[in-house]
Motif scaffolding. Structure first.
Motif, PDB file in Angstrom:
ATOM      1  N   UNK A 135       5.778  76.367 -58.179  1.00 38.67           N
ATOM      2  CA  UNK A 135       5.476  76.563 -59.605  1.00 38.67           C
ATOM      3  C   UNK A 135       3.991  76.395 -59.870  1.00 38.67           C
ATOM      4  N   UNK A 136       3.364  75.453 -59.182  1.00 35.75           N
ATOM      5  CA  UNK A 136       1.915  75.292 -59.367  1.00 35.75           C
ATOM      6  C   UNK A 136       1.168  76.536 -58.895  1.00 35.75           C
ATOM      7  N   UNK A 137       1.634  77.114 -57.779  1.00 35.00           N
ATOM      8  CA  UNK A 137       0.989  78.322 -57.255  1.00 35.00           C
ATOM      9  C   UNK A 137       0.958  79.447 -58.278  1.00 35.00           C
ATOM     10  N   UNK A 183      -4.805  89.440 -68.674  1.00 30.87           N
ATOM     11  CA  UNK A 183      -5.524  89.947 -67.492  1.00 30.87           C
ATOM     12  C   UNK A 183      -5.794  88.868 -66.439  1.00 30.87           C
ATOM     13  N   UNK A 184      -6.099  87.664 -66.892  1.00 33.31           N
ATOM     14  CA  UNK A 184      -6.439  86.609 -65.939  1.00 33.31           C
ATOM     15  C   UNK A 184      -5.199  86.182 -65.129  1.00 33.31           C
ATOM     16  N   UNK A 188      -4.386  86.597 -61.182  1.00 31.21           N
ATOM     17  CA  UNK A 188      -3.935  85.452 -60.383  1.00 31.21           C
ATOM     18  C   UNK A 188      -2.694  85.786 -59.564  1.00 31.21           C
ATOM     19  N   UNK A 189      -1.781  86.539 -60.169  1.00 31.93           N
ATOM     20  CA  UNK A 189      -0.563  86.961 -59.448  1.00 31.93           C
ATOM     21  C   UNK A 189      -0.960  87.839 -58.261  1.00 31.93           C
ATOM     22  N   UNK A 194      -1.703  88.671 -52.433  1.00 30.13           N
ATOM     23  CA  UNK A 194      -2.583  88.967 -51.294  1.00 30.13           C
ATOM     24  C   UNK A 194      -2.658  87.783 -50.334  1.00 30.13           C
ATOM     25  N   UNK A 195      -2.632  86.571 -50.881  1.00 31.81           N
ATOM     26  CA  UNK A 195      -2.713  85.422 -49.969  1.00 31.81           C
ATOM     27  C   UNK A 195      -1.397  85.256 -49.197  1.00 31.81           C
TER      28      UNK A 195
END
Ligand SMILES: Nc1ncnc2c1ncn2[C@@H]1O[C@H](COP(=O)(O)OP(=O)(O)OP(=O)(O)O)[C@@H](O)[C@H]1O
Ligand SMILES: [Mg+2]
Length: 261
Positions: A135-137, A183-184, A188-189, A194-195
């Motif tokens: 959830x933090x991610x 947008x931010x 982030x998603x 990508x990570x």
């Protein structure tokens, strides 16, 4: 397209036809679709509203039955497997549905914990820790005890993403993950996707209309049109393509937009 015997594909879709309705009143949505997703790839699927993007994802994960054609998921013939084998295969797959699909009677934390409780033997404390980390991610630390109805639409989407990745799947399907997000948060998603791809080698398949997101993910792209794959290549090449549908998609405000069918 490589032959279907290669072990390097996580998704192989061949000549897929999918219809809704009855034989008398058939609505053909996909009409000979081929899709090939290599292990560890990032693929964006685009196309007009109602062209069958969600249907394609649902068919790949076994929720919709094809009229004809082949679907291999993680090397296995999804629609030919008995239900128990399908369930076993789906443990290795994460899915974030277009409309979130959280269980409303469970808290956010319980929703994210569900796949871990169903499919692993992890101790409750460890599950709690994993749920909080997930959830933090997605930027939802502190929502663990809230009900889905207490979240905004964008927060529900992020909670659904946390649930989809809870088992660290080999492939993650996301249907419009950024739609309706600021947008931010949307950026982030994308960074998170990508990570996951970069660090875990997770294959990522994303249905999206968001040009910024497509550029950030910057992988492969297919465009569906009239039941078929109108384009299959990289995002970079797609931007240079002379295909009218792609030109309209990438430059919707240009003067030629809408002039060709
Ligand atoms: N369960 C269903 N029963 C009957 N028709 C359906 C069903 N699901 C989808 N359809 C129809 O199939 C077509 C494709 O729908 P789908 O949801 O796959 O489109 P999409 O490309 O995901 O659209 P959007 O971008 O709006 O999400 C639409 O015409 C839709 O009305
Ligand atoms: Mg859809």
């Amino acid at each position: 397209m490589p032959t279907s015997t290669s072990s390097q594909a996580v998704v192989e879709v061949e000549n897929l036809c999918v219809s809704y309705g009855t034989d008398d009143d058939e609505h053909r949505v996909l009409d000979g679709v081929d899709v090939w997703v290599e292990d560890g790839a990032v693929l964006c699927i685009v196309g007009g509203s109602g062209c069958g993007k969600s249907t394609l994802l649902k068919t790949i994960i076994g929720l919709v039955s094809p009229k004809s054609g082949q679907v291999r998921l993680l090397g296995e013939p999804m629609h030919e497997l008995p239900e128990s084998e399908q369930a076993r295969l789906l443990k290795r797959v994460g899915v974030m549905f277009q409309y979130g699909a959280l269980l409303n009677s469970l808290t956010v934390g319980e929703n994210v914990a569900l796949p871990l409780q169903m499919h692993t033997e992890l101790a409750a404390d460890y599950v709690d820790d994993l749920v909080r980390t997930r959830l933090e991610l997605v930027g939802l630390g502190g929502t663990v005890n809230l009900l889905p109805s207490e979240l905004s639409g964008g927060m529900r989407k992020r909670a659904a993403l946390a649930r989809a990745m809870s088992l660290e799947p080999e492939i993650l399907f996301c249907d419009e993950p950024g739609a309706g997000l600021d947008p931010e948060t949307a950026a982030g998603i994308d960074r998170l996707l990508l990570s996951l791809n970069d660090q875990l080698g997770m294959g990522i398949v994303v249905v999206t209309h968001e040009l910024l997101s497509i550029d950030r993910l910057n992988g492969d792209l297919i465009m569906l049109d009239a039941g078929r794959v109108a384009y299959d290549g990289t995002v970079t090449d797609a931007r240079q393509s002379s295909l009218e549908g792609l030109k309209r998609f990438f430059h919707p405000d240009s003067t030629n937009a809408g002039s060709a069918g």
